[in-house]
Design an enzyme around this catalytic site. Structure first.
Site, PDB file in Angstrom:
ATOM      1  N   SER A   1       0.798  -1.222   0.000  1.00  8.73           N
ATOM      2  CA  SER A   1       0.000   0.000   0.000  1.00  8.73           C
ATOM      3  C   SER A   1       0.832   1.273   0.000  1.00  8.73           C
ATOM      4  O   SER A   1       0.330   2.347  -0.324  1.00  8.73           O
ATOM      5  CB  SER A   1      -0.947   0.016   1.208  1.00  8.73           C
ATOM      6  OG  SER A   1      -0.228   0.062   2.423  1.00  8.73           O
ATOM      7  N   ARG A   2       2.111   1.179   0.363  1.00 12.24           N
ATOM      8  CA  ARG A   2       2.946   2.384   0.422  1.00 12.24           C
ATOM      9  C   ARG A   2       4.413   1.987   0.387  1.00 12.24           C
ATOM     10  O   ARG A   2       4.773   0.803   0.419  1.00 12.24           O
ATOM     11  CB  ARG A   2       2.654   3.177   1.699  1.00 12.24           C
ATOM     12  CG  ARG A   2       2.912   2.408   2.986  1.00 12.24           C
ATOM     13  CD  ARG A   2       2.667   3.270   4.202  1.00 12.24           C
ATOM     14  NE  ARG A   2       2.927   2.541   5.442  1.00 12.24           N
ATOM     15  CZ  ARG A   2       3.166   3.124   6.613  1.00 12.24           C
ATOM     16  NH1 ARG A   2       3.186   4.448   6.693  1.00 12.24           N
ATOM     17  NH2 ARG A   2       3.384   2.405   7.691  1.00 12.24           N
TER      18      ARG A   2
ATOM     19  N   ASN B   1       7.270  -8.323   1.454  1.00 19.99           N
ATOM     20  CA  ASN B   1       7.773  -7.016   1.845  1.00 19.99           C
ATOM     21  C   ASN B   1       7.177  -6.503   3.146  1.00 19.99           C
ATOM     22  O   ASN B   1       7.804  -5.690   3.821  1.00 19.99           O
ATOM     23  CB  ASN B   1       7.465  -6.011   0.719  1.00 19.99           C
ATOM     24  CG  ASN B   1       7.627  -4.578   1.160  1.00 19.99           C
ATOM     25  OD1 ASN B   1       8.729  -4.104   1.384  1.00 19.99           O
ATOM     26  ND2 ASN B   1       6.506  -3.872   1.308  1.00 19.99           N
TER      27      ASN B   1
ATOM     28  N   TYR C   1      14.245  -5.718  15.950  1.00 18.22           N
ATOM     29  CA  TYR C   1      14.097  -5.608  14.492  1.00 18.22           C
ATOM     30  C   TYR C   1      15.267  -6.281  13.774  1.00 18.22           C
ATOM     31  O   TYR C   1      15.064  -7.037  12.812  1.00 18.22           O
ATOM     32  CB  TYR C   1      14.026  -4.134  14.115  1.00 18.22           C
ATOM     33  CG  TYR C   1      13.907  -3.858  12.638  1.00 18.22           C
ATOM     34  CD1 TYR C   1      12.692  -4.017  11.976  1.00 18.22           C
ATOM     35  CD2 TYR C   1      15.009  -3.422  11.900  1.00 18.22           C
ATOM     36  CE1 TYR C   1      12.576  -3.751  10.625  1.00 18.22           C
ATOM     37  CE2 TYR C   1      14.896  -3.149  10.548  1.00 18.22           C
ATOM     38  CZ  TYR C   1      13.685  -3.313   9.919  1.00 18.22           C
ATOM     39  OH  TYR C   1      13.573  -3.052   8.572  1.00 18.22           O
TER      40      TYR C   1
ATOM     41  N   ALA D   1      17.183  -8.680  14.815  1.00 15.63           N
ATOM     42  CA  ALA D   1      17.106 -10.138  14.962  1.00 15.63           C
ATOM     43  C   ALA D   1      16.101 -10.724  13.977  1.00 15.63           C
ATOM     44  O   ALA D   1      16.347 -11.769  13.354  1.00 15.63           O
ATOM     45  CB  ALA D   1      16.720 -10.501  16.390  1.00 15.63           C
ATOM     46  N   ALA D   2      14.960 -10.063  13.811  1.00 17.16           N
ATOM     47  CA  ALA D   2      13.943 -10.549  12.881  1.00 17.16           C
ATOM     48  C   ALA D   2      14.459 -10.519  11.451  1.00 17.16           C
ATOM     49  O   ALA D   2      14.255 -11.463  10.675  1.00 17.16           O
ATOM     50  CB  ALA D   2      12.673  -9.708  13.011  1.00 17.16           C
ATOM     51  N   LYS D   3      15.133  -9.440  11.075  1.00  8.63           N
ATOM     52  CA  LYS D   3      15.632  -9.312   9.708  1.00  8.63           C
ATOM     53  C   LYS D   3      16.817 -10.253   9.461  1.00  8.63           C
ATOM     54  O   LYS D   3      17.010 -10.751   8.343  1.00  8.63           O
ATOM     55  CB  LYS D   3      16.033  -7.866   9.419  1.00  8.63           C
ATOM     56  CG  LYS D   3      14.853  -6.902   9.358  1.00  8.63           C
ATOM     57  CD  LYS D   3      13.901  -7.250   8.226  1.00  8.63           C
ATOM     58  CE  LYS D   3      12.805  -6.217   8.061  1.00  8.63           C
ATOM     59  NZ  LYS D   3      11.899  -6.502   6.920  1.00  8.63           N
TER      60      LYS D   3
END
Length: 251
Positions: free
Chosen positions: A15-16, A91, A156, A158-160
């Site tokens: 959406s963006r 994404n 963040y 760690a997640a990536k």
């Protein structure tokens, strides 16, 4: 040179920002595009209209990817709309703008970041493996934070970082089907997500620390994603493509 006519693409978080720019670039290359979104219906529908203006089919589909079954439902709806999913761009994600030291980080913050990033990517990866056609493409949007870490944003990072390992792992699993799996790792990108944090003198400082001297636009990330989805990249899989203006150099 990149002609994706006849291909069907699903972009989550479309959406963006990076997702919207990527969806529009796919449409310009001739692909039908489904824009996945969670709550920004008007924005997603606007992106779909712009995609359709390039003569392709485009639709906006709501789904909460942090919830079990959300990604599967999104893939089912996209397949119903187009007949197949040839390319899936994972994404959708979330960057918590408030810095937080690990010593004081709450369980709620950690789990919320994980749910909207790593957990959502797991759900997308599993749904993509079930739905993307043989010879298709899966592309994750990771981050430089997943490569070098990010102080005060360890949740963040760690997640990536987990997303990068996920990319490499399933690239091998899906190779027998000729499905390539890659990730892009952007640095700073000029999106709504950072506009409240990086502006004025701070934006100038960040830009000055990037060797190419500027913060990326969303289209700067979308272009390499379209390349990875194209026949030009058919022998690239398990790769993490750095898109950061030279600010993080890793082999």
């Amino acid at each position: 040179m990149i002609d994706l006519r006849g291909r069907h693409v699903l972009v989550t978080g479309g959406s963006r920002g990076i997702g919207a720019a990527t969806a529009i670039l796919f449409a310009r290359a001739g692909a039908d595009v489904a824009i996945g979104y969670r709550s920004r219906k008007a924005e997603a529908e606007s992106v779909a209209l712009e995609c359709a203006s390039h003569g392709v089919r485009a639709t906006a589909i709501a789904a909460d990817l942090s919830q079990r079954g959300g990604a599967d439902a999104l893939c089912i709806a996209t397949t119903a709309a187009f007949g197949a999913i040839d390319i899936m761009v994972c994404n959708a994600g979330f960057w918590p703008t408030t810095p937080e030291p690990i010593a004081t980080m709450s369980d709620a913050r950690w789990h919320d970041t994980a749910a909207q990033n790593y957990e959502a990517m797991f759900q997308c990866a599993r749904a993509a493996a079930r739905s993307v056609t043989d010879g298709g493409r899966i592309i994750f949007v990771s981050s430089t934070a997943g490569q070098r870490g990010e102080a005060f944003h360890s949740d963040y990072a760690a997640a990536k970082g987990a997303m990068i390992s996920l990319t490499k792992s399933i690239a091998i699993e899906l190779a027998p089907r000729q499905v390539t799996v890659n990730a892009v790792a952007p640095g700073w990108v000029d999106t709504d997500a950072i506009s409240d944090v990086v502006f004025g003198d701070e934006k100038l400082r960040v830009s000055a620390n990037i060797p190419l001297g500027r913060i990326a636009t969303p289209a700067d990330i979308g272009g390499p994603i379209v390349f990875l989805a194209s026949p030009l990249a058919r022998h690239i899989t398990g790769e993490i493509l750095n898109i950061n203006g030279g600010s993080v150099l890793c082999g």
